[in-house]
Design an enzyme around this catalytic site. Structure first.
Site, mmCIF file in Angstrom:
data_model
loop_
_atom_site.group_PDB
_atom_site.id
_atom_site.type_symbol
_atom_site.label_atom_id
_atom_site.label_comp_id
_atom_site.label_asym_id
_atom_site.label_seq_id
_atom_site.Cartn_x
_atom_site.Cartn_y
_atom_site.Cartn_z
ATOM 1 N N LYS A 74 0.856 -1.191 0.000
ATOM 2 C CA LYS A 74 0.000 0.000 0.000
ATOM 3 C C LYS A 74 0.887 1.234 0.000
ATOM 4 O O LYS A 74 1.909 1.272 0.697
ATOM 5 C CB LYS A 74 -0.870 -0.050 1.254
ATOM 6 C CG LYS A 74 -1.951 0.997 1.376
ATOM 7 C CD LYS A 74 -2.779 0.711 2.627
ATOM 8 C CE LYS A 74 -3.961 1.644 2.781
ATOM 9 N NZ LYS A 74 -4.804 1.272 3.945
ATOM 10 N N SER A 150 -9.444 0.692 3.028
ATOM 11 C CA SER A 150 -8.684 1.600 2.189
ATOM 12 C C SER A 150 -7.530 0.927 1.447
ATOM 13 O O SER A 150 -6.909 1.541 0.572
ATOM 14 C CB SER A 150 -8.122 2.738 3.040
ATOM 15 O OG SER A 150 -7.255 2.256 4.045
ATOM 16 N N SER A 174 -9.536 -1.773 7.121
ATOM 17 C CA SER A 174 -8.977 -1.532 5.787
ATOM 18 C C SER A 174 -8.145 -2.662 5.209
ATOM 19 O O SER A 174 -7.757 -2.602 4.046
ATOM 20 C CB SER A 174 -8.156 -0.242 5.797
ATOM 21 O OG SER A 174 -9.004 0.873 5.930
#
EC number: 3.5.1.131
Length: 457
Positions: A74, A150, A174
């Protein structure tokens, strides 16, 4: 090839780390124009790391546990020489990172090969990865649907077969939400278990980091490689390494396993309930357990998230609010404007809440719950309906994850595929008491071995 096959193939010489790397890069090149999981590709670094593994094997060295395994992170993880975007436009002006994040360093030491950075909601504030700066990440099982967030790029990259392993963050769900919606494995460790040094923060008092993978073995191998104290991270309270791989196949005999009811049943749609029912039957769980104060815990998590997240970005909110994306700027501003008394009250409640949750595990080893209320909705969906109640789509994706992460418990999200669900996956949460990740992983291994939880690539 799955994680274990890749590692064994490289170790045995049936394939090379460079060949595996090139195949992964080719897959990314062929698929990411549609999926939009990656925001950067570290091609030269990946080839150099793969070649180094092949040199070590040629010398007859004992290879590290993840030797040659491709992965991506990420884009809130620092990658040396790359600007840490955290899904934002604002961070584009920051200088490149001078060093890798600690978890990236540990995966490199374990032999994994980094292929790049992954898309996410801006500053991790969202559950859908409908990023207006970098475009939405699309669900590989139906590209008209969201990948979740996310850590949406982290889930989609695995589901698309681009990489077998990725890293994400989980404040309110997330890791677990994209794992559920993309049909991959995810692990949110105990709060404080893994170092967060070298990552862009969201909510310091709730942020967790962890892996997503193509298999339970992949989760366990990556998790073990990343464990370890970090005296330079005040949020890392782990004092020792507790390996999960050696106990992964011990099964669930003797474990007390229950099914969460109440909030976790009322806010789960038919497919989510069906997924839990099948998992519970497989794991021999029949008794319904009530999680204390789930709704209040979720509300308190919202207050703390908005307050800490907003205050972190206060300077930019004052001088360049137009550079935030529309989906997050209003929430950041409202968080800054919250009375401090709300924040303090939420933190005081959290201490009591943790004690109540931990008390559950005097009687139970593992608790089962859905990971998301529904499977992935279409990109752009504003509202969803769950059991006759209408919810705003984006926050509702965390209905079932927020109460759990607020308590800091470890969770494995296991990918299941209920019938009559348009061929889409939905995840099941396997929850244990703090510092008992291995129990979650063992239960996940049983679901994997029986074919209940699996990937479809």
């Amino acid at each position: 090839m799955k994680t274990v096959e890749i590692i064994e193939g490289i170790a045995s010489g049936r394939t090379s780390a460079r060949d595996v790397c090139e195949e992964a890069l080719a897959t990314i090149g062929a698929t990411d124009g549609l999926i939009n999981a990656f925001t950067c590709r570290t091609v030269e670094r990946a080839r150099a790391e793969a070649d180094a593994i092949d040199v070590r094997r040629a010398r007859g060295e004992v290879l590290p546990p993840l030797a040659g395994l491709p992965y991506a992170v990420k884009n809130l993880f620092d990658i040396e020489g790359v600007t840490t975007l955290a899904g934002s436009k604002i961070n584009r002006t920051l200088p490149p990172a001078r060093a890798d994040a600690v978890l990236v360093q540990r995966l490199k030491a374990a032999g994994a090969v980094l292929l790049g950075g992954l898309n996410m909601d801006e500053f991790a504030y969202g559950f859908t990865t409908e990023n207006t700066h970098y475009g939405p990440t699309r669900n590989p099982h139906d590209t008209g649907r969201i990948a979740g967030g996310s850590s949406g790029g982290s889930g989609a990259a695995i589901a698309a077969g681009q990489v077998p392993l990725s890293l994400g963050s989980d404040t309110n769900g997330s890791i677990r939400v994209p794992a559920s919606l993309c049909g991959v494995w995810g692990l949110k460790p105990t709060f404080g278990r893994l170092s967060r040094r070298g990552t862009y923060p969201f909510v310091h008092s709730i942020d967790h980091l962890g892996p997503l993978a193509d298999s339970v073995e992949g989760l366990a191998l990556a998790y073990d490689a990343m464990q370890g104290p970090d005296p330079l991270d005040p949020g890392c309270s782990a004092s020792r390494i507790q390996p999960s791989v050696p106990v992964l196949s011990q099964g669930i005999a003797g474990l007390r396993i229950g099914v969460l009811g109440g909030w976790f049943r009322d806010n789960a749609g038919p497919a989510a309930r069906a997924a839990v029912d099948v998992a519970a039957l497989t794991l021999g769980a029949s008794e319904v357990v009530m999680w204390p104060d789930a709704e209040i815990g979720r509300a308190a998590a919202f207050v703390i998230t908005a307050s800490e997240g907003g205050c972190l970005h206060l300077d930019d909110l004052r001088i360049r609010p137009q550079d935030f994306e529309p989906l997050s700027v209003d929430r950041f501003i409202s968080g800054v404007l919250q009375p401090v008394a709300w924040y303090l009250r939420a933190q005081r409640f959290r201490r009591v809440y943790r004690d109540k949750v931990n008390a559950l595990f005097r009687d139970w080893d593992i608790l089962i719950a859905p990971a998301t209320p529904i499977s992935a909705p279409a990109i752009g969906t504003e509202w969803i309906e769950v059991n006759g109640t209408r919810h705003p789509c984006r926050p509702a994706m965390g209905l079932l994850t927020q109460p759990v992460s607020f308590a800091g418990c470890p969770v494995v999200a296991a990918p299941t595929w209920p019938g009559e669900n348009d061929g889409m996956p939905i995840g099941v949460q396997l929850i244990a008491a703090p510092w008992n990740e291995s129990l979650c992983l063992r239960a996940g291994k049983v679901l994997q071995d029986t074919g209940i939880a699996r990937l479809k690539c």
